[in-house]
Design an enzyme around this catalytic site. Structure first.
Site, mmCIF file in Angstrom:
data_model
loop_
_atom_site.group_PDB
_atom_site.id
_atom_site.type_symbol
_atom_site.label_atom_id
_atom_site.label_comp_id
_atom_site.label_asym_id
_atom_site.label_seq_id
_atom_site.Cartn_x
_atom_site.Cartn_y
_atom_site.Cartn_z
ATOM 1 N N ASP A 28 -6.980 4.189 -4.499
ATOM 2 C CA ASP A 28 -7.623 3.998 -3.199
ATOM 3 C C ASP A 28 -8.272 5.354 -2.904
ATOM 4 O O ASP A 28 -8.510 6.141 -3.844
ATOM 5 C CB ASP A 28 -6.581 3.594 -2.132
ATOM 6 N N LYS A 83 0.872 -1.183 0.000
ATOM 7 C CA LYS A 83 0.000 0.000 0.000
ATOM 8 C C LYS A 83 0.898 1.218 0.000
ATOM 9 O O LYS A 83 2.028 1.147 0.470
ATOM 10 C CB LYS A 83 -0.873 0.022 1.258
HETATM 11 N N1 GLU Z 1 -7.185 -0.013 -2.956
HETATM 12 C C1 GLU Z 1 -7.934 -1.176 -3.300
HETATM 13 C C2 GLU Z 1 -7.950 -2.138 -2.142
HETATM 14 O O1 GLU Z 1 -8.001 -1.708 -1.002
HETATM 15 C C3 GLU Z 1 -7.499 -1.789 -4.630
HETATM 16 C C4 GLU Z 1 -6.070 -2.194 -4.729
HETATM 17 C C5 GLU Z 1 -5.661 -2.641 -6.136
HETATM 18 O O2 GLU Z 1 -6.497 -2.674 -7.027
HETATM 19 O O3 GLU Z 1 -4.473 -2.959 -6.282
HETATM 20 O O4 GLU Z 1 -7.977 -3.330 -2.282
#
Ligand code: GLU
Length: 452
Positions: free
Chosen positions: A170, A130
């Site tokens: 996100d 992340k």
């Molecule tokens: N931010 C999204 C999550 O919490 C998607 C992450 C992504 O697609 O890599 O899963």
């Protein structure tokens, strides 16, 4: 070491707290997982001997960097950016980027830790990561957002790669921001690869990526209800948030015959007793995403709706609740209110929206409660499919992708059922099921690698 002299849960959590001072969100996420994993590995000596949970709860690396940019008044602004690469035992690091003023290392470490389990649950080969920055996109012009994104990527690019780390969106990062960042990566590297997901359809994005998280959370809710002979049809649903996840969750609730009563943003929530139908959901999508407006404006547009300033929607009577805003938006008291009002199902569209007291309250009340790492995994699952399409240089049809998303959510549900059974009962503990099913795959891959 023998089975009897392992550290217990309290000692383990004591160590996590000591090593991560001032990081309450990260400690909370580890605690939620450790409560189930300790029980599960009690008689599994290898997982203890190789310190698997201890290693997953220590990110592979945390990169932090300065991001300088110039605002429209020629002021020099300085933000902090991060990428937390938690674990790549089962695939390249994968997870979103969050731009929000409250972003800090604790928040990103909890999200990267959760992502490791979530990505494992999808069944696709993706590790957990992340990233983001303490940049507040609210009120910024397009050009300011562009300059920030370019500066952010000018540092981040050296940590990425299709086989290394593939970020996505996100909170605060949507198609616009992904476009600016992808453009900058392509320019610096002189490469056109699928290094980010959530891209626009013109340059390698996948159909239904936008819808996937919200739709997936409702498919999961439907799977839980169906297992006990119930359905979404005719149910009243309370949703928080009004972004991408919330609006697509609302769309799917409507398609399945349910009624959506609320939506919210950081200013408060709107309650529409007539129901937020497809037409009203489309208005919210346009107003929030394209016009970057506030949810409060809804009541000017639709007669009969009421805006509750500074409040969350959990006191509204409902059958189903879908928190889609942010972490810790629903506490133990809120959970008790929902239970008291007859709420039977909760599906987390956001990451860790329910705090530990809330989780314990839902478990005690036997509410059908799906944690985010299972319920909102549809988004990253379609990101995984976007990566496959990019590598193969093909685009799948909407029909194929809809089916893949639907089947993926069923697969996750079934894995939770497999590992979340409660002895002597027909019920499922979906938190325990998701934690253990997500853990086992990563843990076994780590065992195969030895001590690294
Ligand atoms: N931010 C999204 C999550 O919490 C998607 C992450 C992504 O697609 O890599 O899963």
């Amino acid at each position: 070491m023998s089975v009897t002299d392992h550290v217990n849960l309290e000692e383990f959590m004591g160590g996590v707290k000591r090593r991560n001072p001032g990081q309450p969100e990260f400690v909370q996420a580890v605690q939620e997982v450790a409560e189930d994993i300790f029980d599960f590995i009690e008689d599994k000596e290898e997982y203890h001997e190789y310190q698997i949970l201890r290693r997953i709860a220590e990110p592979d690396r945390v990169v932090s960097f300065r991001v300088c940019w110039e605002d429209d008044n020629s002021n020099i602004r300085v933000q902090r950016g991060w990428r937390v690469q938690n674990n790549n035992a089962i695939g390249p690091y994968k997870g979103g980027l969050r731009f929000h003023r409250d972003v800090n290392e604790s928040v990103l470490k909890f999200l990267a830790f959760e992502q490791t389990f979530k990505n494992s649950l999808t069944g696709l080969p993706m590790g957990g990561a992340k990233g983001g920055a303490n940049f507040n996109p609210k009120g910024k012009s397009d050009h300011e957002v562009m300059r920030f994104c370019q500066s952010f990527m000018t540092e981040l690019f050296r940590h990425l790669g299709v086989d290394t780390d593939v970020p996505a969106g996100d909170i605060g990062v949507g198609t616009r921001e992904i476009g600016y960042m992808f453009g900058q990566y392509k320019r610096i590297k002189n490469e056109f690869t699928g290094v980010l997901t959530g891209k626009g359809l013109e340059y390698g994005g996948s159909l239904i990526r936008t819808e996937a998280t919200g739709y997936g959370a409702i498919y999961f809710l439907q799977d839980m209800l169906e297992r006990v002979g119930n359905s979404i049809e005719g149910k009243n649903c309370v949703i928080s948030g009004s972004g991408n996840v919330a609006t697509h969750a609302a769309e799917k609730i409507n398609q399945l015959g349910g009624k959506v009563l609320t939506m919210s943003d950081s200013g408060g929530f709107i309650y529409d007793p007539e129901g937020i139908d497809q037409e009203k959901t489309d208005w919210i999508k346009h107003h929030k995403t394209h016009q970057r407006g506030r949810i409060a404006d809804y009541v000017e547009e639709f007669i009969g709706a009421v805006f509750h300033e500074g409040k969350r929607p959990w006191a509204v009577e409902c059958d189903l609740a879908v928190p889609c805003a942010t972490q810790n938006e629903l506490d133990g008291e809120d959970a008790k209110t929902l239970i008291g009002n007859g709420c039977i199902g909760v599906s987390e569209g956001a990451n860790m929206p329910v705090n530990l007291d809330g989780v314990h309250a839902f478990k005690a009340a036997e509410t059908l409660y799906a944690p985010g790492k299972a319920a909102n995994a549809g988004g990253v699952a379609v990101s995984g499919l976007e990566m496959s399409q990019n590598s193969a240089r093909i685009s799948w049809s909407e029909e194929e992708l809809q089916k893949l998303l639907f089947d993926t959510m069923k697969g996750i549900h079934d894995r939770c059922v497999e590992y979340g059974g409660i002895a002597g009962s027909e019920r499922i503990d979906y938190v325990r099921g998701a934690n253990i099913a997500g853990f086992v795959k990563v843990a076994d891959a780590m065992l195969a690698y030895g001590v690294v």
